[in-house]
Design an enzyme around this catalytic site. Structure first.
Site, PDB file in Angstrom:
ATOM      1  N   HIS A 108       6.229   0.158  -2.616  1.00  0.00           N
ATOM      2  CA  HIS A 108       5.451   0.092  -1.374  1.00  0.00           C
ATOM      3  C   HIS A 108       5.638   1.405  -0.606  1.00  0.00           C
ATOM      4  O   HIS A 108       6.774   1.878  -0.447  1.00  0.00           O
ATOM      5  CB  HIS A 108       5.974  -1.028  -0.470  1.00  0.00           C
ATOM      6  CG  HIS A 108       5.826  -2.407  -1.034  1.00  0.00           C
ATOM      7  ND1 HIS A 108       4.830  -3.274  -0.640  1.00  0.00           N
ATOM      8  CD2 HIS A 108       6.561  -3.093  -1.950  1.00  0.00           C
ATOM      9  CE1 HIS A 108       4.960  -4.424  -1.281  1.00  0.00           C
ATOM     10  NE2 HIS A 108       6.009  -4.349  -2.086  1.00  0.00           N
ATOM     11  N   HIS A 117       6.488  -1.976  -8.697  1.00  0.00           N
ATOM     12  CA  HIS A 117       5.613  -1.245  -7.778  1.00  0.00           C
ATOM     13  C   HIS A 117       6.435  -0.777  -6.590  1.00  0.00           C
ATOM     14  O   HIS A 117       7.418  -1.419  -6.208  1.00  0.00           O
ATOM     15  CB  HIS A 117       4.451  -2.129  -7.318  1.00  0.00           C
ATOM     16  CG  HIS A 117       4.875  -3.440  -6.748  1.00  0.00           C
ATOM     17  ND1 HIS A 117       5.300  -4.494  -7.532  1.00  0.00           N
ATOM     18  CD2 HIS A 117       4.999  -3.862  -5.461  1.00  0.00           C
ATOM     19  CE1 HIS A 117       5.634  -5.505  -6.769  1.00  0.00           C
ATOM     20  NE2 HIS A 117       5.476  -5.159  -5.492  1.00  0.00           N
TER      21      HIS A 117
HETATM   22  P1  AMP Z   1       6.144  -7.705  -3.715  1.00  0.00           P
HETATM   23  O1  AMP Z   1       6.519  -8.804  -2.772  1.00  0.00           O
HETATM   24  O2  AMP Z   1       7.010  -6.481  -3.558  1.00  0.00           O
HETATM   25  O3  AMP Z   1       6.054  -8.195  -5.152  1.00  0.00           O
HETATM   26  O4  AMP Z   1       4.717  -7.217  -3.259  1.00  0.00           O
HETATM   27  C1  AMP Z   1       3.527  -7.611  -3.849  1.00  0.00           C
HETATM   28  C2  AMP Z   1       2.428  -7.044  -2.990  1.00  0.00           C
HETATM   29  O5  AMP Z   1       1.222  -7.115  -3.712  1.00  0.00           O
HETATM   30  C3  AMP Z   1       2.217  -7.793  -1.669  1.00  0.00           C
HETATM   31  O6  AMP Z   1       2.410  -6.903  -0.561  1.00  0.00           O
HETATM   32  C4  AMP Z   1       0.779  -8.279  -1.763  1.00  0.00           C
HETATM   33  O7  AMP Z   1       0.082  -8.209  -0.545  1.00  0.00           O
HETATM   34  C5  AMP Z   1       0.186  -7.321  -2.797  1.00  0.00           C
HETATM   35  N1  AMP Z   1      -0.952  -7.846  -3.537  1.00  0.00           N
HETATM   36  C6  AMP Z   1      -1.059  -9.065  -4.135  1.00  0.00           C
HETATM   37  N2  AMP Z   1      -2.275  -9.192  -4.725  1.00  0.00           N
HETATM   38  C7  AMP Z   1      -2.920  -8.024  -4.496  1.00  0.00           C
HETATM   39  C8  AMP Z   1      -4.235  -7.526  -4.851  1.00  0.00           C
HETATM   40  N3  AMP Z   1      -5.103  -8.270  -5.552  1.00  0.00           N
HETATM   41  N4  AMP Z   1      -4.570  -6.270  -4.447  1.00  0.00           N
HETATM   42  C9  AMP Z   1      -3.694  -5.521  -3.738  1.00  0.00           C
HETATM   43  N5  AMP Z   1      -2.474  -5.931  -3.375  1.00  0.00           N
HETATM   44  C10 AMP Z   1      -2.087  -7.158  -3.751  1.00  0.00           C
END
Ligand code: AMP
Length: 132
Positions: free
Chosen positions: A99, A97
């Protein structure tokens, strides 16, 4: 199954701002700035090592649209576009993903540690090691 697969399947709710056959974009549940968006591939690739270039390229196409929309709708002055790539980099969800975080002049947010300095010859050594 990753949390993003559950979102894609519709098993858990999300605030979706875009969807097509291979990508969705949703609001991050714990935004670093209001509007913080995640552009997510529907197929699960843990990191950029596994993702096919055409999928990554399409994800970046959507990132460009999200960036444009943030500038228009939120009056953002800029964005941070970040991939946490493997757990050592802070990646929590092993499902690729991107950001996109809206930024505003003087918003005081900082994502990066202070700059380091290379010792003598170190930049040359790193340059040699990393030559592609
Ligand atoms: P990463 O650390 O790059 O893997 O980022 C994962 C992101 O997913 C974090 O910023 C979380 O806040 C976000 N996240 C986790 N669960 C959810 C959810 N159910 N809906 C939206 N975002 C989420």
């Amino acid at each position: 199954m990753t949390v993003f697969e559950m979102i894609i399947k519709g098993d858990i709710p999300s605030t979706k701002i875009y969807e097509d056959d291979s990508v969705i974009a949703i609001l991050d549940i714990a935004p670093r700035a209001k509007g913080h968006t995640l552009v997510i591939s529907k197929n699960v690739y843990p990191t950029i090592e596994e993702v096919p270039l055409d999928v990554l390229s399409h994800m970046m196409e959507i990132v460009k649209k999200v960036d444009k929309k943030m500038r228009l709708a939120l009056k953002a002055d800029g964005t941070n576009v970040i991939i946490n790539n493997s757990p050592a980099s802070g990646q929590e969800v092993p499902h690729l993903h991107i950001h996109v975080i809206p930024r505003f002049k003087d918003d005081g947010i900082s994502f990066f540690p202070p700059a380091l300095k290379y010792e003598e010859n170190e930049a040359k050594e790193y340059g040699e090691k990393l030559k592609i």
